[in-house]
Design a protein around this motif. Sequence first.
Motif, PDB file in Angstrom:
ATOM      1  N   UNK A  16       0.818  -1.205   0.000  1.00 11.89           N
ATOM      2  CA  UNK A  16       0.000   0.000   0.000  1.00 11.89           C
ATOM      3  C   UNK A  16       0.856   1.261   0.000  1.00 11.89           C
ATOM      4  N   UNK A  17       2.052   1.196   0.597  1.00 14.63           N
ATOM      5  CA  UNK A  17       2.929   2.362   0.678  1.00 14.63           C
ATOM      6  C   UNK A  17       3.651   2.632  -0.637  1.00 14.63           C
ATOM      7  N   UNK A  18       3.394   1.853  -1.678  1.00 19.98           N
ATOM      8  CA  UNK A  18       4.128   1.946  -2.926  1.00 19.98           C
ATOM      9  C   UNK A  18       3.993   3.300  -3.609  1.00 19.98           C
ATOM     10  N   UNK A  19       3.009   4.070  -3.283  1.00 20.44           N
ATOM     11  CA  UNK A  19       2.848   5.371  -3.904  1.00 20.44           C
ATOM     12  C   UNK A  19       1.450   5.887  -3.716  1.00 20.44           C
ATOM     13  N   UNK A  20       1.221   7.114  -4.184  1.00 16.26           N
ATOM     14  CA  UNK A  20      -0.110   7.702  -4.025  1.00 16.26           C
ATOM     15  C   UNK A  20      -1.179   6.927  -4.782  1.00 16.26           C
ATOM     16  N   UNK A  21      -2.362   6.887  -4.205  1.00 21.75           N
ATOM     17  CA  UNK A  21      -3.517   6.253  -4.826  1.00 21.75           C
ATOM     18  C   UNK A  21      -4.566   7.322  -5.048  1.00 21.75           C
ATOM     19  N   UNK A  22      -5.260   7.232  -6.167  1.00 22.18           N
ATOM     20  CA  UNK A  22      -6.293   8.204  -6.506  1.00 22.18           C
ATOM     21  C   UNK A  22      -7.646   7.522  -6.618  1.00 22.18           C
ATOM     22  N   UNK A  23      -8.681   8.283  -6.255  1.00 22.96           N
ATOM     23  CA  UNK A  23     -10.065   7.884  -6.495  1.00 22.96           C
ATOM     24  C   UNK A  23     -10.532   8.700  -7.692  1.00 22.96           C
ATOM     25  N   UNK A  24     -11.032   8.042  -8.728  1.00 16.94           N
ATOM     26  CA  UNK A  24     -11.405   8.700  -9.982  1.00 16.94           C
ATOM     27  C   UNK A  24     -12.902   8.529 -10.200  1.00 16.94           C
ATOM     28  N   UNK A  25     -13.574   9.634 -10.517  1.00 15.07           N
ATOM     29  CA  UNK A  25     -15.008   9.597 -10.814  1.00 15.07           C
ATOM     30  C   UNK A  25     -15.285  10.378 -12.087  1.00 15.07           C
ATOM     31  N   UNK A  26     -16.314   9.946 -12.798  1.00 12.71           N
ATOM     32  CA  UNK A  26     -16.802  10.681 -13.968  1.00 12.71           C
ATOM     33  C   UNK A  26     -18.248  11.052 -13.681  1.00 12.71           C
ATOM     34  N   UNK A  27     -18.557  12.330 -13.789  1.00 17.30           N
ATOM     35  CA  UNK A  27     -19.938  12.796 -13.630  1.00 17.30           C
ATOM     36  C   UNK A  27     -20.671  12.486 -14.927  1.00 17.30           C
ATOM     37  N   UNK A  28     -21.441  11.414 -14.911  1.00 13.56           N
ATOM     38  CA  UNK A  28     -22.106  10.960 -16.126  1.00 13.56           C
ATOM     39  C   UNK A  28     -23.197  11.927 -16.591  1.00 13.56           C
ATOM     40  N   UNK A  78     -14.456  14.806 -15.144  1.00 11.28           N
ATOM     41  CA  UNK A  78     -13.625  13.871 -14.381  1.00 11.28           C
ATOM     42  C   UNK A  78     -13.082  14.559 -13.138  1.00 11.28           C
ATOM     43  N   UNK A  79     -13.274  13.898 -12.002  1.00  7.43           N
ATOM     44  CA  UNK A  79     -12.665  14.401 -10.772  1.00  7.43           C
ATOM     45  C   UNK A  79     -11.724  13.336 -10.220  1.00  7.43           C
ATOM     46  N   UNK A  80     -10.629  13.817  -9.658  1.00 12.70           N
ATOM     47  CA  UNK A  80      -9.602  12.943  -9.100  1.00 12.70           C
ATOM     48  C   UNK A  80      -9.302  13.425  -7.690  1.00 12.70           C
ATOM     49  N   UNK A  81      -9.363  12.521  -6.730  1.00 12.85           N
ATOM     50  CA  UNK A  81      -9.024  12.860  -5.349  1.00 12.85           C
ATOM     51  C   UNK A  81      -8.005  11.861  -4.820  1.00 12.85           C
ATOM     52  N   UNK A  82      -7.255  12.300  -3.824  1.00 17.06           N
ATOM     53  CA  UNK A  82      -6.323  11.414  -3.147  1.00 17.06           C
ATOM     54  C   UNK A  82      -7.144  10.367  -2.390  1.00 17.06           C
ATOM     55  N   UNK A  83      -6.924   9.101  -2.654  1.00 18.99           N
ATOM     56  CA  UNK A  83      -7.735   8.036  -2.053  1.00 18.99           C
ATOM     57  C   UNK A  83      -7.549   7.946  -0.548  1.00 18.99           C
ATOM     58  N   UNK A  84      -6.423   8.391  -0.050  1.00 27.42           N
ATOM     59  CA  UNK A  84      -6.170   8.291   1.388  1.00 27.42           C
ATOM     60  C   UNK A  84      -6.706   9.486   2.155  1.00 27.42           C
ATOM     61  N   UNK A  85      -6.548  10.689   1.577  1.00 25.64           N
ATOM     62  CA  UNK A  85      -6.903  11.907   2.315  1.00 25.64           C
ATOM     63  C   UNK A  85      -8.205  12.539   1.850  1.00 25.64           C
ATOM     64  N   UNK A  86      -8.657  12.218   0.640  1.00 22.15           N
ATOM     65  CA  UNK A  86      -9.838  12.851   0.070  1.00 22.15           C
ATOM     66  C   UNK A  86      -9.554  14.222  -0.513  1.00 22.15           C
ATOM     67  N   UNK A  87      -8.299  14.654  -0.484  1.00 19.25           N
ATOM     68  CA  UNK A  87      -7.914  15.962  -1.018  1.00 19.25           C
ATOM     69  C   UNK A  87      -8.042  15.966  -2.539  1.00 19.25           C
ATOM     70  N   UNK A  88      -8.567  17.057  -3.075  1.00 11.77           N
ATOM     71  CA  UNK A  88      -8.757  17.177  -4.518  1.00 11.77           C
ATOM     72  C   UNK A  88      -7.409  17.238  -5.227  1.00 11.77           C
ATOM     73  N   UNK A  89      -7.279  16.436  -6.276  1.00 10.54           N
ATOM     74  CA  UNK A  89      -6.128  16.497  -7.170  1.00 10.54           C
ATOM     75  C   UNK A  89      -6.525  17.309  -8.398  1.00 10.54           C
ATOM     76  N   UNK A  90      -7.712  16.969  -8.957  1.00  8.38           N
ATOM     77  CA  UNK A  90      -8.290  17.721 -10.077  1.00  8.38           C
ATOM     78  C   UNK A  90      -9.794  17.577 -10.038  1.00  8.38           C
ATOM     79  N   UNK A  91     -10.555  18.619 -10.241  1.00  8.47           N
ATOM     80  CA  UNK A  91     -10.063  19.993 -10.328  1.00  8.47           C
ATOM     81  C   UNK A  91      -9.566  20.448  -8.966  1.00  8.47           C
ATOM     82  N   UNK A  92      -8.570  21.330  -8.972  1.00  5.03           N
ATOM     83  CA  UNK A  92      -8.042  21.796  -7.686  1.00  5.03           C
ATOM     84  C   UNK A  92      -9.081  22.600  -6.915  1.00  5.03           C
ATOM     85  N   UNK A  93      -9.034  22.460  -5.605  1.00  2.00           N
ATOM     86  CA  UNK A  93      -9.931  23.249  -4.776  1.00  2.00           C
ATOM     87  C   UNK A  93      -9.486  24.701  -4.820  1.00  2.00           C
ATOM     88  N   UNK A  94     -10.430  25.609  -4.876  1.00  7.13           N
ATOM     89  CA  UNK A  94     -10.082  27.026  -4.934  1.00  7.13           C
ATOM     90  C   UNK A  94     -10.198  27.653  -3.586  1.00  7.13           C
TER      91      UNK A  94
END
Length: 94
Positions: A16-28, A78-94
């Motif tokens: 699991x420590x191998x690197x960052x993991x992302x949660x990816x969603x598409x708003x259909x 498409x939205x991408x968040x850090x799977x561990x922290x929930x922090x937005x990767x894209x789009x960035x939070x303003x």
Amino acid sequence: MSGTDGPAGPGEGAPEEAGPRWHVEVDRGVCIGSGLCVATAPGGFELDAARQSHPVRSECAASDDVLAAAEGCPVEAISVTDARTGEAVFPPEE
């Protein structure tokens, strides 16, 4: 030694420590089925029979291709968040 002592390939028992993991969603509801995400990250997205995009896996290793697909989506579906922290990767939070 067993045949499993070598390094694991992507998604094959990698620690699991191998690197960052992302949660990816598409708003259909926003997706227009342009297919740019599939062309940019063919292993990350696919179009269904209705030409709606969806991630191949909802969680994946951080990937330049997946980020490029999210950034290049013409309707920002498409939205991408850090799977561990929930922090937005894209789009960035303003």
